[in-house]
Design an enzyme around this catalytic site. Sequence first.
Site, mmCIF file in Angstrom:
data_model
loop_
_atom_site.group_PDB
_atom_site.id
_atom_site.type_symbol
_atom_site.label_atom_id
_atom_site.label_comp_id
_atom_site.label_asym_id
_atom_site.label_seq_id
_atom_site.Cartn_x
_atom_site.Cartn_y
_atom_site.Cartn_z
ATOM 1 N N GLU A 1 0.809 -1.218 0.000
ATOM 2 C CA GLU A 1 0.000 0.000 0.000
ATOM 3 C C GLU A 1 0.846 1.274 0.000
ATOM 4 O O GLU A 1 0.791 2.075 0.934
ATOM 5 C CB GLU A 1 -0.953 0.004 1.208
ATOM 6 C CG GLU A 1 -1.949 -1.134 1.173
ATOM 7 C CD GLU A 1 -3.041 -1.018 2.234
ATOM 8 O OE1 GLU A 1 -2.779 -0.418 3.296
ATOM 9 O OE2 GLU A 1 -4.140 -1.522 1.997
ATOM 10 N N GLU B 1 -6.722 -7.607 -0.842
ATOM 11 C CA GLU B 1 -7.120 -7.590 0.566
ATOM 12 C C GLU B 1 -8.547 -7.099 0.698
ATOM 13 O O GLU B 1 -8.964 -6.160 0.004
ATOM 14 C CB GLU B 1 -6.267 -6.594 1.358
ATOM 15 C CG GLU B 1 -4.900 -7.030 1.718
ATOM 16 C CD GLU B 1 -4.236 -5.960 2.588
ATOM 17 O OE1 GLU B 1 -4.927 -5.233 3.331
ATOM 18 O OE2 GLU B 1 -3.007 -5.845 2.493
HETATM 19 C C1 GAL Z 1 -4.477 -2.777 4.987
HETATM 20 C C2 GAL Z 1 -3.081 -3.338 5.181
HETATM 21 C C3 GAL Z 1 -3.101 -4.629 5.946
HETATM 22 C C4 GAL Z 1 -4.011 -4.520 7.139
HETATM 23 C C5 GAL Z 1 -5.380 -4.117 6.692
HETATM 24 C C6 GAL Z 1 -6.370 -4.031 7.820
HETATM 25 O O1 GAL Z 1 -4.425 -1.423 4.779
HETATM 26 O O2 GAL Z 1 -2.435 -3.535 3.944
HETATM 27 O O3 GAL Z 1 -1.786 -4.945 6.343
HETATM 28 O O4 GAL Z 1 -3.490 -3.582 8.036
HETATM 29 O O5 GAL Z 1 -5.307 -2.866 6.090
HETATM 30 O O6 GAL Z 1 -7.650 -3.659 7.381
#
Ligand code: GAL
Length: 691
Positions: A166, A319
């Site tokens: 990110e 994700e």
């Molecule tokens: C994202 C991140 C992950 C985790 C997730 C939680 O922004 O890449 O590592 O922190 O959020 O929602």
Amino acid sequence: MTRMAQRADPSTSAGFRALCDDLGLCFGGDYNPEQWPRSVWNDDVELMVRAGVNLVTVGVFSWAAIEPSPGERAFGWLDDVLDLLHRNGIAVDLATPTASPPPWLGHLHPETLPVDADGVRLVAGSRNQFSPASAVYRSHALAIARDLAERYADHPAVRMWHVGNEYGQLDHGDEAAREFRGWLKRRYGTIERLNDVWGTTVWSQAYRSFDEILPPRRTPYLVNPAQSLDFRRYTSDQLLLCYTEQRDAIRATGARQPITTNFMGFFPHVDYWSWSDEVDVVADDEYPDPASEHAAADIALVQDLMRSLGHGRPWMLMEQTIGAVSWREHNLPKTSGAARLGVLQAVAHGADGVAFFQWRQSHSGAERFHSAMVPHAGADTEVFRGVERLGADLRRLKPVVGHSVEASVGILFGWPSWWAGEEPARPTGRLRTLEQVQRWYRELWRRGVAADVVRPGAELDVYRVVLVPHSYLIEPDTAAALHRAVAAGTRVVIGPFSGVADRNGRILQGRSPVLLHELIGASGEEWTALPEGPTLLQVDEAWDVGAPVAATASVFAERLRSDGAEVLAMFGDGALAGHPAVTRHRFAGGRVWYLGAIVSDALLSAVIDDALQDAGVENALGEAVLPGRPLPVGLEAVRRGSALFLLNHGSEAAQVTLPATMHDLLTNSEVGRAVAVQPGAAMVLIEGLTQ
Ligand code: GAL
């Protein structure tokens, strides 16, 4: 510093396709085995196999575990993890751990730590504590990326590379100042040119040399908006450099797997149009707020952006969350039904992989309450049973792999325009670019009309309808593309305060929008905030929009006059009484609608209906779009290849008439032409079973 090296390799872009042809839709999550004793790893892998997980992202935050002290390499545990996963048929998306340097880096080299606009140096103890401009950070990050790739490029488990995490860090420190100056020199050549472009005659800001320029740190009053805009461009480019140099280091070891990093939807600090050709597969992290009534439509827009960033190619949802996140003030969980709909929705919009953050819920650390595929309570849980069901659903959807979504509507969106359009000190701070894009997109979504998001400067005549909800900057190439498209028959709808400024944020001189008013057949002379509350508009009675429209304007308007366009709605009262608010203009083979105000949802809906109908656009069910006839509330309909996805995000059963009897891939059963999609339910329908 390193130049911008080769772009993504086309042969490795095909690598993601090959991976999905092999595995089917990718399904998995972030796997952080370094947080657990080895005894848990076997359990993890057994559960992954049970759930049908076929791809996990390993190592995103493992820098300290791999390099406990400067220069040391502790790869043994990672060897074992990769071997274990491979023995069990689970592929790995191997991450360079460079998003979170160990505390020793900042301790030994404080200059690697980022500095905020107030001059505060941020410290270790969380994550992301690095300055993208720091030469020392970058050399350490490159070294670990290179060593990882040298060791694992040929490991059979490794099927993808994931650089950093990110990218989005901001930094206003001294090294950032140095890099920013270099970026400005490359852009402008001379300080005289920069002074001209930035308009530094205002407020006595003229610089004598690049050395005097700083990032926009804390100032006594408003910062020069051109300086701020360029700093945003520089920030995006500097982060991209951090990505590309690691990517190239991986590639240089001979690694052939696709390489990517995870985007964050409409993330404000990175211009993904300039990044997207540098990744072999577009990957995105999506955390819609279950508390938002617009969550389903707004995330569909993000997913269409991801598909569009990859030129229509399949992308990967890298994700999402299975239940609740833990970083909002109040974290409503997704129900397991909503989690399923969310996964199917991504596939509908072109994803060939869906993964979660994270596989096993952490027992410690800041994310101990963030949901995961295996919760604290273990596998004997609703959550894990839902994960198993998801795995089964995705196996049934293999026929959609590789297919794309055909869109007849394009929505123009560019980051510099967003940035420049939201600098402080405008007629109103309440006109927000993304909000307008979302509002307009929702009108398409609830009609089941597919859309691409289009980058400024792209050819537009491939679309029947182009929407420009709010594009503060319209450069000559985009204006020319709009003219060409309309001449070729495209219908274009343009929202207020568009085409105001040039690429540097300098206001164009003349009746507005300067580059578009011939196309629009109307022009403006003043931008103005509207008083609180709705301002009444009068709709032209001859305009056939199906039903009476509650037509009002609020927040912002322009003092327009028609230069030949039909006036569809005009101001009924207030300072603009009698002036056009919405116009329509025939130009060569096409037509152009212009909204000189932020108008009510009903009026916006009528305008979009008018354009879609005029262009003969069809929805995903193959029906012509007719005024006032959206899909049942909450129903999403998307066609991907020959598969028709029906997803009911609403609370009532949705009755749908299909173009033919079809086969539901999810239930492996035939359905007749009249179907009821229950609340929270989904169907993925194909005609016949030939694929
Ligand atoms: C994202 C991140 C992950 C985790 C997730 C939680 O922004 O890449 O590592 O922190 O959020 O929602």
